[in-house]
Design an enzyme around this catalytic site. Structure first.
Site: not given
Ligand code: FAD
Length: 315
Positions: A176, A225, A295
């Protein structure tokens, strides 16, 4: 006009600049505070020019689709960048077994594109609600797959507006997370899959959906998570063992369905959610001796007088 906006030369910048933008609606938790200045670049070139013009010392924060994010009520100082679907939302087949996806592409859309291209290995993305930028930074993974297995190379813009191409090894992937320089904003990535029959890919995607429906509160306002699994442990089991299932602070609650998910029952604040998270950490530490690490990314300042200490100051 924000003082910050007045400090930046915006001549020729094509993206949207919005001072004091309330980020609440851009996070899955639906809690938060304002960005001092939100910038949504039109495309990679626009982002690069803008980055080069932000004065040194002004913090820059990038957010994705907000599914792993808690924004504190005091708001995010400096510039917050969110990549627009228009400029960064394309996914295309570029070579045999390879797809290029913009960083604003939802993970689910990449899984669907892989299905259309007859490529296996992407089904896990079908259930992750974030975007590719977040997946690249978090090494998003589920159902036995993770981002590092699929990434060939990543394009990024640094703090000075310079373009970079990182190999998979450069991304420094771990559980992660990625150790790629923190100032990099990922703009797109090249992914590789393995040819697979359509019905096999569809079955893998259906299994991902069935697992989520059964095990996670996917229709709730949540950040996924909350804590990383400590080595040799499941975070949810530790939380359950510490008696935290269903625990509430205000309108924030430890999910009854999945103990490692915190949910906003409706009127929770960022303070409620983070305070609940620190209560869980403190109770798990007292009950088991394990230190849970967040996380979920927590960005921004606490509102004055509403600071929250890690573990509530227990350790
Ligand atoms: C219902 C639910 C289920 C989930 N299940 C999982 C799962 O099974 N597995 C899992 O791994 N995650 C899961 N997640 C967490 C989440 O979806 C992941 O971590 C996802 O990759 C985050 O992406 P985001 O675009 O929403 O990023 P954000 O939440 O907006 O940001 C997360 C991080 O990514 C960085 N970031 C975002 N965009 C960029 C970019 N373009 N360049 C550099 N850094 C960037 C941000 O600065 C921050 O540090 C879940 C979330 C929810 C709500």
């Amino acid at each position: 006009m924000s003082d910050l906006l007045a400090q930046i030369d915006t001549t020729g910048i094509r993206g949207a600049l919005q001072p004091g933008y309330d980020l609440t609606g851009l996070t899955w938790f639906r809690v938060g505070g304002p960005a001092e200045l939100l910038f949504q670049p039109a495309d990679e070139a626009d982002l690069a020019v803008f980055m080069g013009r932000v004065p040194a010392g002004v913090p820059i924060t990038v957010i994705g689709l907000g599914s792993n994010l808690l924004v504190r009520e005091g708001g995010i100082p400096g510039v917050t960048i969110r990549l627009s679907a228009r400029g960064f939302g394309q996914v295309e087949s570029v070579a045999p077994n390879r797809l290029r996806a913009g960083a604003a592409v939802p993970d689910k859309k990449l899984a669907e594109a892989a299905l259309a291209a007859g490529l296996g290995g992407f089904a896990f993305y079908f259930g992750i609600p974030g975007g590719i930028g977040g997946a690249l930074r978090m090494n998003a993974g589920a159902n036995g797959g993770e981002t590092r297995e699929r990434v060939v190379e990543v394009r990024a813009v640094d703090r000075q507006g310079r373009l970079h191409t990182l190999t998979n090894a450069d991304m420094g992937y771990a559980y992660r997370g990625s150790s790629a320089p923190a100032d990099l904003i990922f703009t797109s990535a090249l992914f590789e899959g393995v040819p697979a029959p359509e019905d096999e890919i569809r079955a893998a995607m259906a299994a991902v959906t069935a697992h989520r429906e059964a095990a996670q509160p996917i229709r709730s306002r949540t950040g996924g998570s909350t804590f990383k699994n400590p080595a040799g442990h499941s975070a949810w089991k530790l939380i359950d063992a510490a008696g935290c299932r269903g625990l509430r602070v205000g309108d924030a609650q430890v999910s009854e369905m999945h103990c490692n998910f915190l949910i906003n029952l409706g009127a929770a604040t960022a303070h409620d959610v983070e305070s609940l998270g620190e209560t869980v950490r403190a109770r798990v530490y007292e009950a088991t001796g394990e230190r849970l690490e967040w996380e979920i990314k927590r960005f921004g300042h606490f509102a004055p007088g509403r600071e929250i200490l890690p573990f509530h100051g227990l350790i």
